[in-house]
Scaffold this active site. Structure first.
Site, PDB file in Angstrom:
ATOM      1  N   ASP A   8      23.272 -13.041  28.533  1.00  0.00           N
ATOM      2  CA  ASP A   8      23.950 -13.861  29.536  1.00  0.00           C
ATOM      3  C   ASP A   8      23.540 -13.316  30.900  1.00  0.00           C
ATOM      4  OD1 ASP A   8      25.477 -11.576  29.916  1.00  0.00           O
ATOM      5  OD2 ASP A   8      27.416 -12.543  29.569  1.00  0.00           O
ATOM      6  N   HIS A   9      24.221 -13.766  31.958  1.00  0.00           N
ATOM      7  CA  HIS A   9      23.897 -13.314  33.316  1.00  0.00           C
ATOM      8  C   HIS A   9      24.077 -11.805  33.469  1.00  0.00           C
ATOM      9  CE1 HIS A   9      28.073 -14.494  32.953  1.00  0.00           C
ATOM     10  NE2 HIS A   9      28.377 -13.643  33.907  1.00  0.00           N
ATOM     11  N   CYS A  65      24.902  -8.570  26.806  1.00  0.00           N
ATOM     12  CA  CYS A  65      25.867  -9.140  27.760  1.00  0.00           C
ATOM     13  C   CYS A  65      26.452  -7.963  28.528  1.00  0.00           C
ATOM     14  CB  CYS A  65      26.924  -9.995  27.064  1.00  0.00           C
ATOM     15  SG  CYS A  65      27.973  -9.128  25.886  1.00  0.00           S
ATOM     16  N   THR A  67      29.254  -6.183  28.011  1.00  0.00           N
ATOM     17  CA  THR A  67      29.754  -5.118  27.131  1.00  0.00           C
ATOM     18  C   THR A  67      29.035  -5.048  25.782  1.00  0.00           C
ATOM     19  OG1 THR A  67      31.333  -6.660  26.167  1.00  0.00           O
ATOM     20  CG2 THR A  67      32.094  -5.353  28.054  1.00  0.00           C
ATOM     21  N   HIS A  98      22.191   2.006   7.025  1.00  0.00           N
ATOM     22  CA  HIS A  98      23.310   1.735   6.117  1.00  0.00           C
ATOM     23  C   HIS A  98      23.714   0.261   6.064  1.00  0.00           C
ATOM     24  CE1 HIS A  98      24.967   6.151   6.159  1.00  0.00           C
ATOM     25  NE2 HIS A  98      23.652   6.093   5.978  1.00  0.00           N
ATOM     26  N   ARG A 132      22.472   2.735  -2.553  1.00  0.00           N
ATOM     27  CA  ARG A 132      23.922   2.511  -2.628  1.00  0.00           C
ATOM     28  C   ARG A 132      24.424   1.551  -1.551  1.00  0.00           C
ATOM     29  NH1 ARG A 132      23.344   7.158   0.375  1.00  0.00           N
ATOM     30  NH2 ARG A 132      24.898   7.591   2.011  1.00  0.00           N
ATOM     31  N   HIS A 133      23.622   1.385  -0.487  1.00  0.00           N
ATOM     32  CA  HIS A 133      24.054   0.501   0.614  1.00  0.00           C
ATOM     33  C   HIS A 133      23.809  -0.974   0.306  1.00  0.00           C
ATOM     34  CE1 HIS A 133      24.697   4.082   2.942  1.00  0.00           C
ATOM     35  NE2 HIS A 133      23.440   4.455   2.765  1.00  0.00           N
TER      36      HIS A 133
HETATM   37  C1  RB5 Z   1      30.641 -11.912  31.501  1.00  0.00           C
HETATM   38  O1  RB5 Z   1      31.313 -11.636  32.683  1.00  0.00           O
HETATM   39  C2  RB5 Z   1      31.124 -10.982  30.405  1.00  0.00           C
HETATM   40  O2  RB5 Z   1      32.362 -11.398  29.947  1.00  0.00           O
HETATM   41  C3  RB5 Z   1      30.113 -10.928  29.273  1.00  0.00           C
HETATM   42  O3  RB5 Z   1      28.884 -10.484  29.773  1.00  0.00           O
HETATM   43  C4  RB5 Z   1      30.415 -10.025  28.104  1.00  0.00           C
HETATM   44  O4  RB5 Z   1      30.751  -8.736  28.527  1.00  0.00           O
HETATM   45  C5  RB5 Z   1      31.312 -10.541  27.088  1.00  0.00           C
HETATM   46  O5  RB5 Z   1      31.586  -9.900  26.069  1.00  0.00           O
END
Ligand code: RB5
Length: 143
Positions: A8-9, A65, A67, A98, A132-133
């Protein structure tokens, strides 16, 4: 390998860096966007990439993204897709060995560029251990 990548951005700048890095390793890149830092919705890009993995059009995927979490949640709604949000190289190694993870998720606001490159290197060079995995991974898609 043929590697799909999308962001994403929030992940756009890191995506551009990783594209050049992954190409320099000799892999083919399929860039599914986004194409700028203008605001977009991460699920649109996660679904696009997950389709490439689900249909086996690409070998592995990288989603970025802010996070890594939204991308991971969305990609994992697709059967056969095993997306792992990794913040270090140990997670990248173990999720390949795994879980046979086929999509690496990264948080551009969580990991720096140098660490992200290290994580990608480990993810792309580590093989699934099988054994095993195997049956455990099969159970992921069979609730
Ligand atoms: C965008 O602001 C943010 O929510 C996205 O990049 C991401 O972190 C979502 O999980």
């Amino acid at each position: 390998m043929k590697i799909a990548i999308a962001s994403d951005h929030g992940g756009f700048t890191l995506k551009q860096t990783l594209i050049e890095h992954i190409k320099s390793l000799g892999h083919t890149i399929v860039d599914l966007g986004t194409d700028s830092t203008s605001s977009v919705d991460y699920p649109d890009f996660a679904h696009k990439l997950a389709n490439e993995i689900q249909t086996k059009s690409c070998d592995l995927g990288v989603l970025i993204c802010g996070t890594g979490i939204g991308m991971e949640m969305t990609a994992n709604r697709h059967g056969g897709v095993r997306a792992a949000n990794c913040t270090n190289t140990t997670q990248a190694k173990l999720t390949r060995e795994h879980n046979n993870a086929n999509v690496l998720c990264l948080g551009a606001r969580i990991v720096g560029e140098v660490l992200a490159i290290d994580v990608v290197n480990v993810f792309l060079t580590t093989q699934f251990e099988g054994g095993r995995h195997e049956k455990r991974v099969e159970k992921i898609d069979n609730p």
